[in-house]
Write an enzyme that holds these catalytic residues in place. Structure first.
Site, PDB file in Angstrom:
ATOM      1  N   GLU A 263      -4.216   3.063  -0.391  1.00 39.09           N
ATOM      2  CA  GLU A 263      -3.450   3.440   0.789  1.00 39.09           C
ATOM      3  C   GLU A 263      -4.019   4.768   1.256  1.00 39.09           C
ATOM      4  O   GLU A 263      -3.840   5.804   0.604  1.00 39.09           O
ATOM      5  CB  GLU A 263      -1.965   3.586   0.465  1.00 39.09           C
ATOM      6  CG  GLU A 263      -1.123   3.958   1.670  1.00 39.09           C
ATOM      7  CD  GLU A 263       0.255   4.451   1.289  1.00 39.09           C
ATOM      8  OE1 GLU A 263       0.752   5.363   1.964  1.00 39.09           O
ATOM      9  OE2 GLU A 263       0.832   3.928   0.319  1.00 39.09           O
ATOM     10  N   CYS A 297       1.351  10.061   5.845  1.00 41.86           N
ATOM     11  CA  CYS A 297       0.241   9.223   6.297  1.00 41.86           C
ATOM     12  C   CYS A 297       0.652   8.270   7.414  1.00 41.86           C
ATOM     13  O   CYS A 297      -0.189   7.841   8.201  1.00 41.86           O
ATOM     14  CB  CYS A 297      -0.339   8.438   5.125  1.00 41.86           C
ATOM     15  SG  CYS A 297       0.870   7.416   4.255  1.00 41.86           S
TER      16      CYS A 297
END
Length: 492
Positions: A263, A297
């Site tokens: 990720e 993020c």
């Protein structure tokens, strides 16, 4: 453990290797800072590459033993013990989190209570998962054959976690792997080691998880994490962090063709349609930019506004960002704390300056709050008239900064949103939900929120496209990442 009068709490210095809480040989430690003050508040053990090799060896031996992998009920028992132990320790964990991350205490619920609840979720999910699936009779050249799919542990999983939401991600990257029958070596981020070492202490002292099944190695040296990625005894790496580091992890694991779950970074766009309710959509966008100091993020940091309502939208964003509560993370009601470090704040300020140099208009913020001279605080910052090709519109900032760019029609908005190497998340706001949904489907990203209805949750797969990652977390898809599928053909 020590606690100062200000509430700052030092965490566990020792790492966990093969069931033993220990310091590295020689007892070398490295400092941990509180971002709200910039002061050193404690230490963690500074492990070596040799320590990492010992941890991997312990995990490999525990994996080869296979008792952990075979006994689902025992795994369930141990993880429910872990859930209960984390719940007992949650206030200590909360204070450690605020101390080493600077997360405001008012918003720690998502980083403490939610991951603790997720431990129970994964224990129950894994207990009920169908590990052997009969797919029926298949015709072959040699006659009919029954086929079964056997879902089996990958083996040794190395988990490398970031500093922005460390306790949550330490749980998210290790607990489903453990429940799936794997053994784990956790390498927590250098800036936030205690959220990992505390987890190791609790596992060692308050659960029946066998020695070697779960290991935690804290270190201030980049080569220690690199050693975990390259070790041939590690079957899988799971990593959350920057795209640059993700590339390095892929390269390190290439020699052994290691399974990798990544990720990575994001530069998400929020397309605000001309029929959107600006009074609700834009203050929420400002809050999302600031509440974790922009250190997220999935933050939709690029706001795309219709030219017909551009000035109106900029004014709403300006008011919201100027009134956002920024300050000491220990103060109730504060929603934005400091950046994680002096270096990270300098990066944020440098990107703001780059945006202004490239022609962006500074609407508000852009510097350090005058009332917060100590620590690593950044003003909520709004940049308007941003060229979609400039650095500040293309590079992940990881700070409380929103860029605003106008567009003339839906096609142009989608083109600007997709103009990125990243594809982690995105957002669309508009009264016409069918129109918003059609635009969401055209965005080249793994996840999209429409009108504030979040895509993120433990039951739904989460992953990125393009250079934002490989594979999925959460949901059945995320659990299955930690399992290998074996197809078995047998007589009907």
């Amino acid at each position: 453990m020590t606690t100062t009068d200000t509430g700052i709490q030092a965490g566990e210095q020792r790492m966990l290797i093969d069931g033993e809480l220990q310091l590295t040989d020689g007892g070398t430690l490295f400092d941990v800072e509180h971002p709200g003050s910039g002061q050193v508040v404690g230490q963690a053990t500074d492990a070596t590459v040799a320590d990492m090799a010992r941890a991997v060896g312990a995990a490999w031996r525990a994996s080869e033993n296979a008792n952990w992998a075979r006994d689902i009920e025992f795994r369930f028992h141990c993880l429910m013990q872990l859930h209960d132990a984390l719940d007992r320790n949650k206030e200590r964990l909360r204070r450690v989190l605020v101390t080493e991350v600077g997360c405001p205490i008012s918003v720690t619920g998502a980083q403490i209570e939610e991951p603790i609840a997720e431990v129970k979720h994964w224990a129950e999910h894994g207990r009920n998962f169908e590990y052997l699936v009969d797919t029926g009779i298949h015709q072959t050249h040699l006659g009919p054959a029954r086929r079964k799919l056997s879902y089996e542990p990958v083996g040794v999983v190395g988990a490398i976690t970031p500093w922005n939401v460390p306790f949550y991600l330490n749980v998210a990257e290790t607990v489903p792997a453990l429940m799936a029958g794997n053994t784990v070596v956790l390498k927590p981020a250098q800036l936030t080691p205690w959220s990992g070492t505390e987890l190791g202490r609790i596992v060692a002292e308050e659960t029946d998880i066998p020695a070697g099944v779960f290991n935690v190695v804290s270190s201030n040296a980049n080569e220690v994490g690199a050693a975990l990625s390259a070790d041939p005894r590690v079957d899988m790496i799971t990593f959350t962090g920057s795209t640059a580091t993700g590339r390095a992890i892929l390269a390190a694991g290439a020699a052994t063709v290691k399974k990798t779950l990544l990720e990575l970074g994001g530069k998400s766009a929020h397309i605000v349609l001309d029929d959107a309710h600006f009074g609700s959509a834009l203050p929420l966008a400002a809050m999302m930019a600031c509440v974790m100091s922009g250190q997220s993020c999935i933050l939709p940091s690029r706001i795309l506004l219709p030219r017909s309502r551009y000035d109106e939208g900029v004014a709403v964003l300006k008011a919201a960002m100027e009134n956002f509560p920024v300050g000491d993370p220990w103060t109730p009601g504060i929603m934005q704390g400091p950046q994680i470090s002096a270096a990270q704040r300098q990066k944020v300020l440098g990107l703001i300056a780059s945006g202004i140099e490239s022609g962006a208009r500074l609407v508000t913020g852009g510097g350090v709050p005058e009332n917060l001279p100590n620590g690593y605080y950044t003003q909520p910052t709004l940049l308007a008239d941003v060229d979609p090709d400039c650095q500040v519109a293309q590079e992940e900032i990881f700070g409380p900064v929103l860029t605003v760019t106008p567009y003339d029609n839906d096609d142009e908005a989608v083109a600007i949103a997709n103009n990125s190497i990243y594809g982690l998340s995105g957002e669309v706001s508009g009264t016409d939900v069918d129109r918003a949904f059609a635009i969401a489907q055209r965005m080249r990203t793994g996840n999209v929120t429409i009108n504030g209805k979040s895509h993120f949750g433990i039951a739904s797969p989460f992953g990125g496209t393009k250079q934002s990652g490989l594979g999925y977390r959460n949901g059945t898809h995320g659990y299955a990442e930690y399992l290998a599928i074996k197809t078995i053909g047998l007589p009907e």
